[in-house]
Design an enzyme around this catalytic site. Structure first.
Site, PDB file in Angstrom:
ATOM      1  N   ASP A 166       0.899  -1.053   0.039  1.00 35.01           N
ATOM      2  CA  ASP A 166      -0.106   0.113   0.001  1.00 35.01           C
ATOM      3  C   ASP A 166       0.749   1.119  -0.040  1.00 35.01           C
ATOM      4  O   ASP A 166       1.660   1.646   1.023  1.00 35.01           O
ATOM      5  CB  ASP A 166      -0.733  -0.037   1.118  1.00 35.01           C
ATOM      6  CG  ASP A 166      -2.184   1.013   1.144  1.00 35.01           C
ATOM      7  OD1 ASP A 166      -1.600   2.109   0.735  1.00 35.01           O
ATOM      8  OD2 ASP A 166      -2.892   0.824   1.971  1.00 35.01           O
ATOM      9  N   TYR A 196      -8.667  15.611  -4.189  1.00 28.82           N
ATOM     10  CA  TYR A 196      -7.817  14.956  -5.373  1.00 28.82           C
ATOM     11  C   TYR A 196      -7.101  15.874  -6.123  1.00 28.82           C
ATOM     12  O   TYR A 196      -5.912  15.658  -6.381  1.00 28.82           O
ATOM     13  CB  TYR A 196      -9.054  13.926  -6.012  1.00 28.82           C
ATOM     14  CG  TYR A 196      -8.363  13.238  -7.358  1.00 28.82           C
ATOM     15  CD1 TYR A 196      -7.398  12.453  -7.316  1.00 28.82           C
ATOM     16  CD2 TYR A 196      -8.858  13.759  -8.610  1.00 28.82           C
ATOM     17  CE1 TYR A 196      -6.935  11.695  -8.469  1.00 28.82           C
ATOM     18  CE2 TYR A 196      -8.514  13.221  -9.658  1.00 28.82           C
ATOM     19  CZ  TYR A 196      -7.471  12.098  -9.751  1.00 28.82           C
ATOM     20  OH  TYR A 196      -7.202  11.564 -10.728  1.00 28.82           O
ATOM     21  N   LYS A 220      -3.126  16.182  -6.567  1.00 29.29           N
ATOM     22  CA  LYS A 220      -2.546  16.089  -8.150  1.00 29.29           C
ATOM     23  C   LYS A 220      -1.933  17.498  -8.476  1.00 29.29           C
ATOM     24  O   LYS A 220      -0.932  17.225  -9.227  1.00 29.29           O
ATOM     25  CB  LYS A 220      -3.594  15.600  -9.031  1.00 29.29           C
ATOM     26  CG  LYS A 220      -4.291  14.139  -8.867  1.00 29.29           C
ATOM     27  CD  LYS A 220      -3.033  13.243  -9.296  1.00 29.29           C
ATOM     28  CE  LYS A 220      -3.720  11.791  -9.278  1.00 29.29           C
ATOM     29  NZ  LYS A 220      -2.730  10.679  -9.582  1.00 29.29           N
TER      30      LYS A 220
HETATM   31  N1  LIG Z   1      -9.126   6.765 -15.586  1.00 29.24           N
HETATM   32  C1  LIG Z   1      -9.296   8.071 -15.353  1.00 29.24           C
HETATM   33  O1  LIG Z   1     -10.186   8.676 -15.887  1.00 29.24           O
HETATM   34  C2  LIG Z   1      -8.186   9.183 -14.923  1.00 29.24           C
HETATM   35  C3  LIG Z   1      -8.415  10.471 -15.095  1.00 29.24           C
HETATM   36  C4  LIG Z   1      -7.195  11.173 -14.680  1.00 29.24           C
HETATM   37  C5  LIG Z   1      -6.516  10.769 -14.091  1.00 29.24           C
HETATM   38  N2  LIG Z   1      -6.173   9.189 -13.693  1.00 29.24           N
HETATM   39  C6  LIG Z   1      -5.166   9.075 -12.805  1.00 29.24           C
HETATM   40  O2  LIG Z   1      -4.553   7.706 -13.545  1.00 29.24           O
HETATM   41  C7  LIG Z   1      -3.855   6.677 -12.415  1.00 29.24           C
HETATM   42  C8  LIG Z   1      -4.352   5.263 -12.846  1.00 29.24           C
HETATM   43  O3  LIG Z   1      -5.838   5.539 -12.559  1.00 29.24           O
HETATM   44  P1  LIG Z   1      -6.728   4.504 -13.353  1.00 29.24           P
HETATM   45  O4  LIG Z   1      -7.898   4.951 -13.964  1.00 29.24           O
HETATM   46  O5  LIG Z   1      -6.141   3.253 -14.096  1.00 29.24           O
HETATM   47  O6  LIG Z   1      -7.259   3.649 -11.847  1.00 29.24           O
HETATM   48  P2  LIG Z   1      -7.671   2.272 -11.396  1.00 29.24           P
HETATM   49  O7  LIG Z   1      -8.229   1.434 -12.304  1.00 29.24           O
HETATM   50  O8  LIG Z   1      -8.361   2.297 -10.221  1.00 29.24           O
HETATM   51  O9  LIG Z   1      -6.223   1.522 -10.938  1.00 29.24           O
HETATM   52  C9  LIG Z   1      -5.293   2.028 -10.066  1.00 29.24           C
HETATM   53  C10 LIG Z   1      -4.276   1.157  -9.600  1.00 29.24           C
HETATM   54  O10 LIG Z   1      -3.597   1.702  -8.603  1.00 29.24           O
HETATM   55  C11 LIG Z   1      -3.537   0.715  -7.414  1.00 29.24           C
HETATM   56  N3  LIG Z   1      -3.453   1.245  -6.276  1.00 29.24           N
HETATM   57  C12 LIG Z   1      -4.684   2.041  -5.850  1.00 29.24           C
HETATM   58  N4  LIG Z   1      -4.537   2.445  -4.517  1.00 29.24           N
HETATM   59  C13 LIG Z   1      -3.425   1.982  -4.123  1.00 29.24           C
HETATM   60  C14 LIG Z   1      -2.727   2.001  -3.073  1.00 29.24           C
HETATM   61  N5  LIG Z   1      -2.800   2.632  -1.904  1.00 29.24           N
HETATM   62  N6  LIG Z   1      -1.460   1.529  -2.937  1.00 29.24           N
HETATM   63  C15 LIG Z   1      -0.791   0.736  -3.950  1.00 29.24           C
HETATM   64  N7  LIG Z   1      -1.576   0.428  -5.042  1.00 29.24           N
HETATM   65  C16 LIG Z   1      -2.800   1.443  -5.231  1.00 29.24           C
HETATM   66  C17 LIG Z   1      -4.706  -0.172  -7.926  1.00 29.24           C
HETATM   67  O11 LIG Z   1      -4.432  -1.359  -7.416  1.00 29.24           O
HETATM   68  P3  LIG Z   1      -4.991  -1.763  -5.833  1.00 29.24           P
HETATM   69  O12 LIG Z   1      -6.574  -1.143  -5.558  1.00 29.24           O
HETATM   70  O13 LIG Z   1      -5.210  -3.303  -5.768  1.00 29.24           O
HETATM   71  O14 LIG Z   1      -4.326  -1.268  -4.859  1.00 29.24           O
HETATM   72  C18 LIG Z   1      -4.610  -0.002  -9.446  1.00 29.24           C
HETATM   73  O15 LIG Z   1      -3.559  -1.012  -9.674  1.00 29.24           O
HETATM   74  C19 LIG Z   1      -4.316   7.357 -11.198  1.00 29.24           C
HETATM   75  O16 LIG Z   1      -3.170   8.181 -10.450  1.00 29.24           O
HETATM   76  C20 LIG Z   1      -5.367   8.117 -11.435  1.00 29.24           C
HETATM   77  O17 LIG Z   1      -5.597   9.306 -10.346  1.00 29.24           O
HETATM   78  C21 LIG Z   1      -7.137   8.404 -14.209  1.00 29.24           C
END
Ligand SMILES: NC(=O)c1ccc[n+]([C@@H]2O[C@H](COP(=O)([O-])OP(=O)(O)OC[C@H]3O[C@@H](n4cnc5c(N)ncnc54)[C@H](OP(=O)(O)O)[C@@H]3O)[C@@H](O)[C@H]2O)c1
Length: 256
Positions: free
Chosen positions: A63, A156, A160
């Site tokens: 984590d 958030y 960021k």
């Molecule tokens: N998708 C969007 O629309 C979007 C838009 C803007 C920015 N982002 C950014 O892009 C990045 C990836 O997002 P995503 O959309 O791919 O999210 P996601 O589908 O929720 O994947 C997030 C990943 O991070 C891991 N994670 C979350 N909390 C964690 C913790 N406390 N410790 C270790 N690992 C952790 C998750 O695994 P576990 O939960 O099993 O730990 C998973 O592998 C993030 O930084 C997010 O803020 C996403």
């Protein structure tokens, strides 16, 4: 067609050791897959291992919101990879609230730990090695929503925003050592985490920033759209690029 060792050695990132946080699904998994395809050796992390961790990547469970978790990741990077040439701080996520007063104090802390301090702490452990070797690249994954400061996500977007500010400063510190640091800011991207967040947001009812019209390019992002930008930044094709933030959002956000 089978891939021979020579094919692998000829790939763009052959010989590079990469660590990607949050690579068990979504954007992180796409980054891991593309790094593997480009010939890098990859270690990734999440709180638990799932079947969607790309095959071929090493995995450590941790984590990253805690100092102990970050230390475990850095230790694994040393044990498994023997050092890190490419660091992608991607783990993150958001939880929306009705308005700024509804965000509990512990959520502000949680968002800072996950979306900002996890990167600061991991970079602090891994960039000294890059500085010594006078080579390395870091990419921070922020969000295209930073300039909107939308109330449901203020904790958030504020975290960021701090990440972007810090990313630029770290780039300036490391530039004299030949180490590059950049950020990628995704727009609305179809991932398990992104979809869950948008469902929670919709369940709060009408509110500021609620807009489901597609971005100008006509569709939401795919994880590979974001991974493409990360792969460019970590490659030598971006060798004169540091301290920058690339917004990848289909043209949606006015600033970036
Ligand atoms: N998708 C969007 O629309 C979007 C838009 C803007 C920015 N982002 C950014 O892009 C990045 C990836 O997002 P995503 O959309 O791919 O999210 P996601 O589908 O929720 O994947 C997030 C990943 O991070 C891991 N994670 C979350 N909390 C964690 C913790 N406390 N410790 C270790 N690992 C952790 C998750 O695994 P576990 O939960 O099993 O730990 C998973 O592998 C993030 O930084 C997010 O803020 C996403």
């Amino acid at each position: 067609m089978t891939t021979t060792k020579n094919d692998a050695e000829m790939r763009e990132l052959a010989g590079k050791r990469a660590l990607v946080t949050g690579g068990s699904r979504g954007i992180g998994a796409a980054i891991v897959r593309q790094l593997l395809d480009a010939g890098a050796e990859v270690l990734t992390t999440a709180r638990s291992k799932t079947s969607t961790v790309p095959e071929g990547a090493a995995f450590v469970e941790a984590d990253v919101r805690t100092r102990a978790g970050v230390q475990a990741v850095a230790r694994a990077a040393q044990e498994v990879l023997g050092g890190v040439d490419i660091l992608v701080d991607n783990a993150g996520g958001a939880r929306p609230f009705q308005n700024v007063w509804a965000i509990p104090d512990e959520e502000w802390q949680d968002q800072l730990d996950l979306n900002y301090l996890a990167s600061v702490r991991l970079d602090a452990l891994l960039t000294p090695g890059m500085r010594e070797r006078r080579s390395g690249v870091v990419v921070h994954v922020s969000t295209a929503a930073v300039p909107t400061s939308a109330p449901p996500f203020l904790h958030y977007t504020a975290a960021k925003a701090a990440l972007l500010n810090y990313s630029r400063g770290l780039a300036l510190e490391l530039a004299p050592f030949g180490v590059r640091v950049n950020a990628v800011s995704p727009g609305r991207t179809a991932t398990p985490g992104g979809e869950a967040t948008r469902e929670q947001w919709a369940s709060l009812g009408e509110g500021p920033g609620q807009d489901n019209t597609a971005p100008p390019l006509g569709r939401d992002g795919r994880p590979d759209d974001i991974a493409n930008a990360v792969l460019f930044l970590v490659s030598d094709r971006a060798s004169w690029l540091t301290g920058r933030n690339i917004t990848v959002d289909g043209g949606e956000f006015p600033v970036g």
